[in-house]
Design a protein around this motif. Sequence first.
Motif, PDB file in Angstrom:
ATOM      1  N   TRP A  35       8.055 -12.550  -4.721  1.00  0.00           N
ATOM      2  CA  TRP A  35       6.957 -12.501  -3.756  1.00  0.00           C
ATOM      3  C   TRP A  35       6.746 -11.116  -3.148  1.00  0.00           C
ATOM      4  CZ3 TRP A  35      10.701 -16.369  -3.593  1.00  0.00           C
ATOM      5  CH2 TRP A  35      10.279 -17.601  -4.115  1.00  0.00           C
ATOM      6  N   LYS A  36       7.341 -10.103  -3.760  1.00  0.00           N
ATOM      7  CA  LYS A  36       7.113  -8.740  -3.292  1.00  0.00           C
ATOM      8  C   LYS A  36       6.339  -7.977  -4.364  1.00  0.00           C
ATOM      9  CE  LYS A  36       9.358  -4.584  -1.512  1.00  0.00           C
ATOM     10  NZ  LYS A  36      10.632  -3.956  -1.078  1.00  0.00           N
ATOM     11  N   ASP A  37       5.304  -7.277  -3.928  1.00  0.00           N
ATOM     12  CA  ASP A  37       4.474  -6.504  -4.840  1.00  0.00           C
ATOM     13  C   ASP A  37       4.978  -5.071  -4.958  1.00  0.00           C
ATOM     14  OD1 ASP A  37       1.302  -8.020  -3.804  1.00  0.00           O
ATOM     15  OD2 ASP A  37       2.801  -8.644  -5.280  1.00  0.00           O
ATOM     16  N   TYR A  38       4.870  -4.552  -6.168  1.00  0.00           N
ATOM     17  CA  TYR A  38       5.227  -3.165  -6.436  1.00  0.00           C
ATOM     18  C   TYR A  38       4.031  -2.480  -7.095  1.00  0.00           C
ATOM     19  CZ  TYR A  38       9.947  -4.865  -5.627  1.00  0.00           C
ATOM     20  OH  TYR A  38      11.056  -5.422  -5.061  1.00  0.00           O
ATOM     21  N   TRP A  39       3.748  -1.267  -6.658  1.00  0.00           N
ATOM     22  CA  TRP A  39       2.597  -0.519  -7.135  1.00  0.00           C
ATOM     23  C   TRP A  39       3.035   0.864  -7.610  1.00  0.00           C
ATOM     24  CZ3 TRP A  39      -2.377  -2.533  -7.057  1.00  0.00           C
ATOM     25  CH2 TRP A  39      -2.562  -3.708  -6.325  1.00  0.00           C
ATOM     26  N   GLY A  40       2.303   1.351  -8.617  1.00  0.00           N
ATOM     27  CA  GLY A  40       2.463   2.733  -8.999  1.00  0.00           C
ATOM     28  C   GLY A  40       1.653   3.639  -8.095  1.00  0.00           C
ATOM     29  N   GLN A  41       1.725   4.929  -8.358  1.00  0.00           N
ATOM     30  CA  GLN A  41       1.050   5.905  -7.502  1.00  0.00           C
ATOM     31  C   GLN A  41      -0.421   6.058  -7.861  1.00  0.00           C
ATOM     32  OE1 GLN A  41       2.722   6.684 -10.167  1.00  0.00           O
ATOM     33  NE2 GLN A  41       1.561   8.301 -11.197  1.00  0.00           N
ATOM     34  N   GLY A  42      -0.803   5.559  -9.018  1.00  0.00           N
ATOM     35  CA  GLY A  42      -2.192   5.635  -9.453  1.00  0.00           C
ATOM     36  C   GLY A  42      -2.458   6.831 -10.345  1.00  0.00           C
ATOM     37  N   THR A  43      -3.439   6.668 -11.221  1.00  0.00           N
ATOM     38  CA  THR A  43      -3.879   7.762 -12.077  1.00  0.00           C
ATOM     39  C   THR A  43      -5.412   7.771 -12.090  1.00  0.00           C
ATOM     40  OG1 THR A  43      -3.657   8.772 -14.278  1.00  0.00           O
ATOM     41  CG2 THR A  43      -3.779   6.375 -14.216  1.00  0.00           C
ATOM     42  N   GLN A  44      -5.988   8.941 -11.945  1.00  0.00           N
ATOM     43  CA  GLN A  44      -7.427   9.064 -11.820  1.00  0.00           C
ATOM     44  C   GLN A  44      -8.105   9.038 -13.184  1.00  0.00           C
ATOM     45  OE1 GLN A  44      -9.497   9.481  -8.926  1.00  0.00           O
ATOM     46  NE2 GLN A  44     -11.152   9.225 -10.430  1.00  0.00           N
TER      47      GLN A  44
END
Length: 115
Positions: free
Chosen positions: A101-110
Amino acid sequence: QVQLVESGGGLVQAGGSLRLSCAASGIQFSLNGMNWYRQAPGNQRELVAAITGGGTTNYVDSVKGRFTISGDFEKNTAYLQMHSLKPEDTGVYYCQTSRNWKDYWGQGTQVTVSS
């Protein structure tokens, strides 16, 4: 410690292709699946594509037939292959997964698609 690292974004002309990668560590996305989201300036983050641990895939209607989500379980890396890119595909693309129930995200790429 869970870490997701995206790569592969860039500037491309309309009609072009890009492949995004999301390398996961500290979590096995073969168990938890992986999602790709994107966020355009001024817009909410939207779910673009998803793959379950069993390999089932789903896509938002606007990318069906153009984007393909896949995963290399041995490398613990997910991919988003994007073809026939349109200016409206422009945005920051994030990979996301969950565990307990915990979400993990990357830093993103444009990703920027020029017309």
